[in-house]
Design a protein around this motif. Structure first.
Motif, short mmCIF file in Angstrom:
data_model
loop_
_atom_site.label_atom_id
_atom_site.label_comp_id
_atom_site.label_asym_id
_atom_site.label_seq_id
_atom_site.Cartn_x
_atom_site.Cartn_y
_atom_site.Cartn_z
N PHE A 144 5.30 21.71 -9.42
CA PHE A 144 3.97 21.92 -8.87
C PHE A 144 3.29 20.58 -8.56
CE2 PHE A 144 -0.61 23.28 -9.37
CZ PHE A 144 -0.64 24.04 -8.21
N LEU A 145 3.48 19.60 -9.45
CA LEU A 145 2.92 18.27 -9.23
C LEU A 145 3.48 17.66 -7.94
CD1 LEU A 145 1.29 15.78 -10.35
CD2 LEU A 145 3.45 15.05 -11.38
N PHE A 146 4.80 17.70 -7.78
CA PHE A 146 5.41 17.14 -6.59
C PHE A 146 5.04 17.95 -5.35
CE2 PHE A 146 7.84 14.67 -9.53
CZ PHE A 146 8.27 13.55 -8.82
N TYR A 147 4.89 19.26 -5.52
CA TYR A 147 4.50 20.10 -4.38
C TYR A 147 3.12 19.72 -3.87
CZ TYR A 147 3.24 24.23 -1.67
OH TYR A 147 2.83 25.06 -0.67
N ILE A 148 2.20 19.47 -4.79
CA ILE A 148 0.83 19.13 -4.41
C ILE A 148 0.78 17.78 -3.70
CG2 ILE A 148 -1.43 18.47 -5.30
CD1 ILE A 148 -1.09 20.61 -7.45
N PHE A 149 1.49 16.78 -4.26
CA PHE A 149 1.33 15.42 -3.76
C PHE A 149 2.37 14.99 -2.74
CE2 PHE A 149 -0.99 15.15 -7.82
CZ PHE A 149 -2.16 14.58 -7.38
N LYS A 150 3.51 15.66 -2.71
CA LYS A 150 4.61 15.14 -1.90
C LYS A 150 5.08 16.05 -0.78
CE LYS A 150 4.94 11.36 -4.23
NZ LYS A 150 4.55 10.08 -3.59
N VAL A 151 4.97 17.36 -0.93
CA VAL A 151 5.55 18.26 0.06
C VAL A 151 4.63 18.34 1.28
CG1 VAL A 151 6.20 20.65 0.55
CG2 VAL A 151 6.78 19.61 -1.65
N LYS A 152 5.21 18.17 2.45
CA LYS A 152 4.46 18.27 3.70
C LYS A 152 4.93 19.52 4.45
CE LYS A 152 2.54 14.23 3.09
NZ LYS A 152 1.11 14.06 2.87
N GLY A 153 3.99 20.24 4.99
CA GLY A 153 4.37 21.45 5.70
C GLY A 153 5.09 21.17 7.00
N GLY A 154 6.04 22.04 7.32
CA GLY A 154 6.71 21.97 8.61
C GLY A 154 7.80 20.94 8.72
N VAL A 155 8.20 20.29 7.61
CA VAL A 155 9.27 19.31 7.67
C VAL A 155 10.57 19.98 7.31
CG1 VAL A 155 10.14 17.12 6.79
CG2 VAL A 155 7.69 17.44 7.07
N ARG A 156 11.57 19.93 8.18
CA ARG A 156 12.83 20.61 7.93
C ARG A 156 13.88 19.60 7.45
NH1 ARG A 156 11.18 22.33 12.84
NH2 ARG A 156 12.79 21.07 13.88
N LEU A 157 14.81 20.10 6.66
CA LEU A 157 15.82 19.25 6.07
C LEU A 157 16.68 18.57 7.12
CD1 LEU A 157 17.01 18.36 3.34
CD2 LEU A 157 18.61 20.26 3.52
N PHE A 158 17.02 19.28 8.21
CA PHE A 158 17.93 18.73 9.21
C PHE A 158 17.19 18.11 10.39
CE2 PHE A 158 20.42 21.79 6.85
CZ PHE A 158 21.62 21.09 6.68
N GLU A 159 15.92 17.80 10.19
CA GLU A 159 15.16 17.17 11.28
C GLU A 159 15.47 15.70 11.33
OE1 GLU A 159 10.50 16.37 12.56
OE2 GLU A 159 11.00 17.61 10.84
N ARG A 160 15.76 15.20 12.51
CA ARG A 160 16.02 13.77 12.68
C ARG A 160 14.70 13.06 12.90
NH1 ARG A 160 17.19 9.94 16.69
NH2 ARG A 160 18.88 8.48 16.15
N SER A 161 14.44 12.03 12.06
CA SER A 161 13.16 11.32 12.15
C SER A 161 13.15 10.38 13.35
CB SER A 161 12.92 10.52 10.86
OG SER A 161 12.89 11.39 9.76
N ALA A 162 11.97 10.18 13.89
CA ALA A 162 11.83 9.26 15.03
C ALA A 162 12.00 7.84 14.57
CB ALA A 162 10.46 9.45 15.68
N SER A 163 12.54 6.99 15.40
CA SER A 163 12.73 5.59 15.05
C SER A 163 11.40 4.85 15.20
CB SER A 163 13.77 4.95 15.94
OG SER A 163 13.42 5.05 17.29
N GLN A 188 0.82 -1.21 0.00
CA GLN A 188 0.00 0.00 0.00
C GLN A 188 0.85 1.26 0.00
OE1 GLN A 188 -2.57 -0.50 3.40
NE2 GLN A 188 -3.46 -2.41 2.58
N LEU A 189 1.95 1.24 0.76
CA LEU A 189 2.85 2.40 0.77
C LEU A 189 3.44 2.65 -0.61
CD1 LEU A 189 4.44 4.59 2.34
CD2 LEU A 189 6.20 2.85 2.74
N ILE A 190 3.86 1.58 -1.28
CA ILE A 190 4.43 1.71 -2.63
C ILE A 190 3.39 2.25 -3.60
CG2 ILE A 190 5.30 0.36 -4.59
CD1 ILE A 190 6.73 -1.41 -2.46
N ASP A 191 2.16 1.76 -3.49
CA ASP A 191 1.09 2.26 -4.37
C ASP A 191 0.84 3.74 -4.15
OD1 ASP A 191 0.86 -0.23 -5.42
OD2 ASP A 191 -1.01 -0.75 -4.39
N ARG A 192 0.80 4.15 -2.89
CA ARG A 192 0.56 5.57 -2.58
C ARG A 192 1.72 6.44 -3.05
NH1 ARG A 192 -0.88 3.69 2.58
NH2 ARG A 192 1.02 4.67 3.43
N ALA A 193 2.93 5.94 -2.88
CA ALA A 193 4.10 6.73 -3.25
C ALA A 193 4.20 6.93 -4.75
CB ALA A 193 5.37 6.07 -2.71
#
Length: 346
Positions: free
Chosen positions: A327-346, A48-53
């Motif tokens: 614009f296509l990637f901005y609409i479907f992929k960009v999430k607000g508030g995510v910073r480049l140097f943010e460490r993701s939670a495990s 499902q993740l692959i399909d959505r991506a």
């Protein structure tokens, strides 16, 4: 310092399209590879993740393949004809894989989840074709770089395997598959993190580390084999492309490090940069040849008027296409508030 000639401007545009197709289309093929290897309790969630991506953007990436083929055909018709003739078999297999992959993805994604047998069949077609295309494209690139395709020494004849089933070509083909797998794994960690699916992100993080390590080993093996299998490429690398090769290795280490420490957005940035430097170092190593050892960029270029019209047409097209893709990637992929140097939670 002299300005680049028109043939080199055109080949640079073609190489840009190649890099873009590898960085974005390659991730699509890699997603099919991971779809094939989806196992365990998270199997359905991985599908499902692959399909959505892939769903909103996968077909967009073929734009770069069109740029690549049309640019090479229009700007450098003689080497295009030689490559298409000699490597007819692997290029045809790559094309078949690309067509089957797109068709299978659509059939398996829209309305087939309720029909389990049909879903499994199309999933296998999608996954196996995702393996075929990058393998044969990488294999074909290695055959060109090997310097065994002779142009102007009699009629070109389709090769049955002596040029493109060598250890060097097979190694580069496998490396292409691993590059696609690494791209996809890192992209999917970002996708899963954005959807707060941290278990899936961790699973693809581990896969990205493994596939990246295998890709690095295959790259080192390819370098060693190129000493005898692609001597012009090897000497070109030593003469004027070694800084790019070293930079590619360092960027690869950065990609692995940021992925290991869960800086997923940075890892995505570095793997795209590594793809660009990897293909860029190949192109610079091969200068001035387009098809070594007989065809140079300057000698094989089309008429100047054709090249000029091609540059103008491509420039206008890019002015339309690049903002549209952004614009296509901005609409479907960009999430607000995510910073480049943010460490993701495990």
């Amino acid at each position: 310092m002299s300005l680049p000639s028109l043939p080199y401007i055109v080949i640079s545009i073609i190489w840009f399209a190649l890099i873009a197709y590898a960085a974005f289309g390659g991730a699509d093929f890699g997603a099919g590879i991971w779809d094939l290897l989806a196992v365990g309790s998270q199997k359905e969630h991985q599908h499902q993740l692959i399909d959505r991506a892939l769903g909103p953007v996968w077909e967009t990436n073929h734009v770069w393949l069109v740029f690549l083929v049309v640019g090479l055909f229009s700007g450098f018709p003689v080497p295009f004809a030689a490559i298409a003739t000699v490597l007819f078999i692997p290029l045809t297999l790559a094309l078949i894989g690309s067509v089957l992959r797109g068709s299978a993805f659509i059939f398996r994604t829209h309305g087939l989840h309720a029909q389990k047998p049909a879903f499994r069949v199309w999933s296998r077609v999608f996954s196996l074709s995702s393996l075929i295309t990058p393998f044969f494209l990488g294999l074909s690139a290695a055959a060109v770089a090997g310097g065994q395709i002779r142009v102007g020494h009699g009629p070109n004849v389709t090769d049955l395997g002596s040029l493109w089933l060598t250890p060097f070509a097979l190694t580069i083909g496998a490396m292409s598959v691993m590059l696609c797998a690494t791209l996809a794994a890192i992209y999917l960690t970002v996708e899963a993190t954005n959807n707060s699916e941290h278990d899936l992100a961790e699973a693809f993080r581990i896969r990205g580390l493994i596939s990246g390590a295998v890709m690095a080993l295959l790259g080192l093996l390819g370098l060693w084999l190129s000493l005898s299998a692609a001597p012009l490429l090897w000497h070109g690398m030593l003469n004027h492309a070694w800084p790019l090769v070293i930079a590619t290795m360092l960027i690869g280490i950065c990609a692995a490090g940021t992925l290991f420490f869960r800086y997923y957005l940075l890892a995505r940035f570095f793997i795209v940069l590594e793809t660009a430097f990897l293909l860029g170092s190949w192109g610079v190593s091969q200068v001035p040849y387009l098809v070594p050892p007989d065809v140079t960029v300057e000698s094989s270029a089309g008429a100047p008027s054709t090249l000029l019209l091609l540059v103008i047409g491509v420039s206008i097209g890019l002015c339309i296409i690049l903002p549209s893709i952004w614009f296509l990637f901005y609409i479907f992929k960009v999430k607000g508030g995510v910073r480049l140097f943010e460490r993701s939670a495990s």
